[in-house]
Design a protein around this motif. Structure first.
Motif, PDB file in Angstrom:
ATOM      1  N   ILE A 119     -11.669   8.090  -1.474  1.00 29.80           N
ATOM      2  CA  ILE A 119     -11.160   6.487  -1.317  1.00 29.80           C
ATOM      3  C   ILE A 119     -10.665   5.959  -0.128  1.00 29.80           C
ATOM      4  CG2 ILE A 119     -11.181   6.492  -4.061  1.00 29.80           C
ATOM      5  CD1 ILE A 119      -7.903   6.812  -3.476  1.00 29.80           C
ATOM      6  N   ASP A 120     -11.104   6.554   0.893  1.00 31.03           N
ATOM      7  CA  ASP A 120     -10.574   6.255   2.259  1.00 31.03           C
ATOM      8  C   ASP A 120      -9.312   6.206   2.533  1.00 31.03           C
ATOM      9  OD1 ASP A 120     -13.147   5.733   3.049  1.00 31.03           O
ATOM     10  OD2 ASP A 120     -13.183   3.837   1.953  1.00 31.03           O
ATOM     11  N   SER A 121      -8.460   6.960   1.879  1.00 29.41           N
ATOM     12  CA  SER A 121      -7.006   7.531   1.911  1.00 29.41           C
ATOM     13  C   SER A 121      -6.757   8.745   2.469  1.00 29.41           C
ATOM     14  CB  SER A 121      -6.145   7.062   0.689  1.00 29.41           C
ATOM     15  OG  SER A 121      -4.858   7.123   0.844  1.00 29.41           O
ATOM     16  N   ASP A 141      -6.164   4.350 -12.323  1.00 20.72           N
ATOM     17  CA  ASP A 141      -6.727   3.115 -12.431  1.00 20.72           C
ATOM     18  C   ASP A 141      -5.940   2.339 -11.142  1.00 20.72           C
ATOM     19  OD1 ASP A 141      -7.743   3.701 -14.911  1.00 20.72           O
ATOM     20  OD2 ASP A 141      -6.020   2.695 -15.981  1.00 20.72           O
ATOM     21  N   TYR A 142      -5.288   2.696 -10.305  1.00 20.15           N
ATOM     22  CA  TYR A 142      -4.498   2.059  -9.542  1.00 20.15           C
ATOM     23  C   TYR A 142      -4.968   2.703  -8.185  1.00 20.15           C
ATOM     24  CZ  TYR A 142      -2.354   0.055 -13.538  1.00 20.15           C
ATOM     25  OH  TYR A 142      -2.033  -0.544 -14.680  1.00 20.15           O
ATOM     26  N   SER A 146      -6.883   2.117  -5.932  1.00 20.57           N
ATOM     27  CA  SER A 146      -7.079   1.101  -4.937  1.00 20.57           C
ATOM     28  C   SER A 146      -5.794   0.908  -3.923  1.00 20.57           C
ATOM     29  CB  SER A 146      -7.918   0.026  -5.248  1.00 20.57           C
ATOM     30  OG  SER A 146      -7.004  -0.895  -6.219  1.00 20.57           O
ATOM     31  N   LYS A 147      -4.671   0.967  -4.872  1.00 23.17           N
ATOM     32  CA  LYS A 147      -3.187   0.595  -3.955  1.00 23.17           C
ATOM     33  C   LYS A 147      -2.891   1.716  -2.908  1.00 23.17           C
ATOM     34  CE  LYS A 147      -1.017  -2.286  -4.890  1.00 23.17           C
ATOM     35  NZ  LYS A 147       0.073  -2.280  -6.065  1.00 23.17           N
ATOM     36  N   GLN A 197      -4.978   2.723   3.252  1.00 21.01           N
ATOM     37  CA  GLN A 197      -6.206   3.328   3.950  1.00 21.01           C
ATOM     38  C   GLN A 197      -5.648   3.916   5.216  1.00 21.01           C
ATOM     39  OE1 GLN A 197      -9.545   2.234   2.438  1.00 21.01           O
ATOM     40  NE2 GLN A 197      -7.532   2.228   0.919  1.00 21.01           N
ATOM     41  N   PRO A 229       0.932  -1.261   0.194  1.00 21.45           N
ATOM     42  CA  PRO A 229       0.015   0.092   0.111  1.00 21.45           C
ATOM     43  C   PRO A 229       0.947   1.257   0.019  1.00 21.45           C
ATOM     44  CG  PRO A 229      -0.129  -1.041   2.137  1.00 21.45           C
ATOM     45  CD  PRO A 229       0.735  -2.164   1.134  1.00 21.45           C
TER      46      PRO A 229
END
Length: 431
Positions: free
Chosen positions: A71-73, A175-176, A178-179, A182, A32
């Motif tokens: 995105i919870d980051s 596109d990434y 999600s990496k 969090q 992450p």
């Protein structure tokens, strides 16, 4: 307690999520990604508390953080000396990789070498990427591998190589997403960082102005500039997208981007230019360096309307039209015989788009002491410049409201100043 394995991406002169090569590569890692920004004490300590550039950086980071929150980051913002911040990060996380985009200024090179050494000592992989330029310091060279010191052949080689890159593919970081790690890091206030809001703001950029750049760029009253320069300086826009857009839209604007990279590679290969003349033969010039005259120039009270309007625009907004920059710089160095270093330092304090390589390069160009500079006997006549580029006086009246009410006399007569400058340069050039 086991520390979490992470990758870190370090934002610097690349304050955007989109088409950011270093960030894109970080997001390809197996861990992450924590995005960070460091407010560097060694830079901040020399700035006024209401520095508009710090405010722009802060606002840009806040925008990035808002996007990450969706995105919870979040963005981890730190303040301190760079090495102490990195030491604390190594203590807090099991860092596997660090990614960043290269910076080419002397201080940045030394800083990044120190960070790389610290990371290597702690067995952390370090990756540096090319993002703020199309071609970096050793990619456009002469046949013998030496750097160009004249712009036109550099530009020709640059364009030749650039054509092989088209079309340029943007790096699809979204596109990434999600990496990203969090997290919900506390985002500091500007006051927490030790600064306050400035009345001066960076304007939104306007790409549509590039289409007519070649026709309108010399006329300050038209207000037809793109206002891209601060965004390019701090990386809120991608130079790849910008160069591709310019290549389709306006060749003259593209040449300005090439000048930017030309001066960057000059600074990299010849770091002495930060404080010294590129042409050492000009070291013998006897500058007058009159402090009272310098104050008049700084405040826009020279009696030359184009010069004064430009300096007042700079002081009030942090911007100055490019044609006017040439006029005010020539006036300081040639009419007043004040060292370019004085003018360069004043611009460094005031310009929202201040960039060391371009500032030093352009000031030495105006003074005649730099690489591929204007010849020393070329002395802009501010009155002719006014007639050519602001014939109706729209620009000067905007910044000199007293112009029609008994505006002051010129502080020095042009013909006298021109002759004095040429004589001084002739006498000072070392054989």
């Amino acid at each position: 307690m086991t520390k979490e394995k992470v990758t870190i991406f370090w934002f610097r002169r690349d304050l955007r999520l989109d088409d950011n090569l270093g960030l894109y590569q970080a997001l390809q890692s197996d861990f992450p990604v924590i995005p960070i920004f460091i407010f560097d004490d060694s830079i901040l300590e020399n700035l006024p508390r209401n520095d508009a550039r710090v405010g722009f950086i802060y606002d840009s980071l806040a925008g990035i953080n808002v996007t990450l929150n969706k995105i919870d980051s979040s963005l981890l913002v730190k303040k301190g000396t760079v090495m102490s911040v990195w030491e604390s990060l190594i203590e807090s996380y099991d860092i596997q990789e660090v990614h960043l985009n290269k910076d080419y200024e002397p201080y940045a090179i030394q800083r990044d070498h120190s960070v790389a050494a610290l990371l290597q000592k702690n067995t952390i992989a370090f990756y540096s990427h090319k993002d703020q330029v199309i071609f970096e310091e050793n990619e456009i060279t002469k046949a013998d591998g030496l750097p160009y010191t004249v712009y036109t052949p550099y530009k020709n080689k640059w364009l030749e190589k650039f054509k092989t890159l088209l079309p340029i593919t943007a790096y699809a970081t979204a596109d990434y997403f999600s990496k990203f790690y969090q997290s919900n890091f506390d985002f500091p206030s500007l006051k927490n960082i030790g600064f306050e809001e400035s009345a001066i703001k960076v304007k939104p950029h306007n790409l549509s102005q590039i289409k007519t750049y070649h026709e309108t760029r010399d006329f300050p009253a038209l207000n037809s500039t793109s206002y891209l320069s601060p965004h390019l300086r701090f990386g809120t826009v991608s130079v790849r997208k910008l160069a591709q857009w310019a290549s389709k839209t306006n060749a003259v604007f593209l040449s300005e981007l090439i000048w930017r990279e030309f001066f960057m590679q000059i600074l990299f290969h010849f770091p002495k230019v930060v404080t010294n003349n590129f042409k050492a033969s000009y070291d013998g010039i006897q500058w007058r360096n009159n402090e009272e005259e310098f104050k008049k120039w700084c405040s826009g009270n020279t009696g030359y309307p184009m010069v004064d309007a430009g300096m007042r625009e700079l002081n009030a907004t942090g911007y100055m039209h490019n044609r006017v920059r040439m006029v005010v710089a020539s006036f300081l160095c040639k009419h007043l015989l004040i060292s370019w270093q004085w003018g360069e330092a004043y611009f460094a304090e005031r310009l929202l788009d201040y960039d060391l390589s371009a500032n030093v390069g352009n000031w030495q160009w105006a003074a005649g002491t730099g690489c591929d500079a204007a010849p020393y006997f070329r002395v802009f006549n501010p009155e002719i410049q006014l007639k050519k580029f602001d014939e109706k006086g729209i620009y000067i009246r905007k910044w000199i409201p007293e112009f029609d009410l008994g505006y002051g006399e010129p502080m020095v007569e042009h013909a006298f100043a021109r002759d004095r400058a040429i004589a001084t340069y002739k006498a000072g050039i070392l054989k």
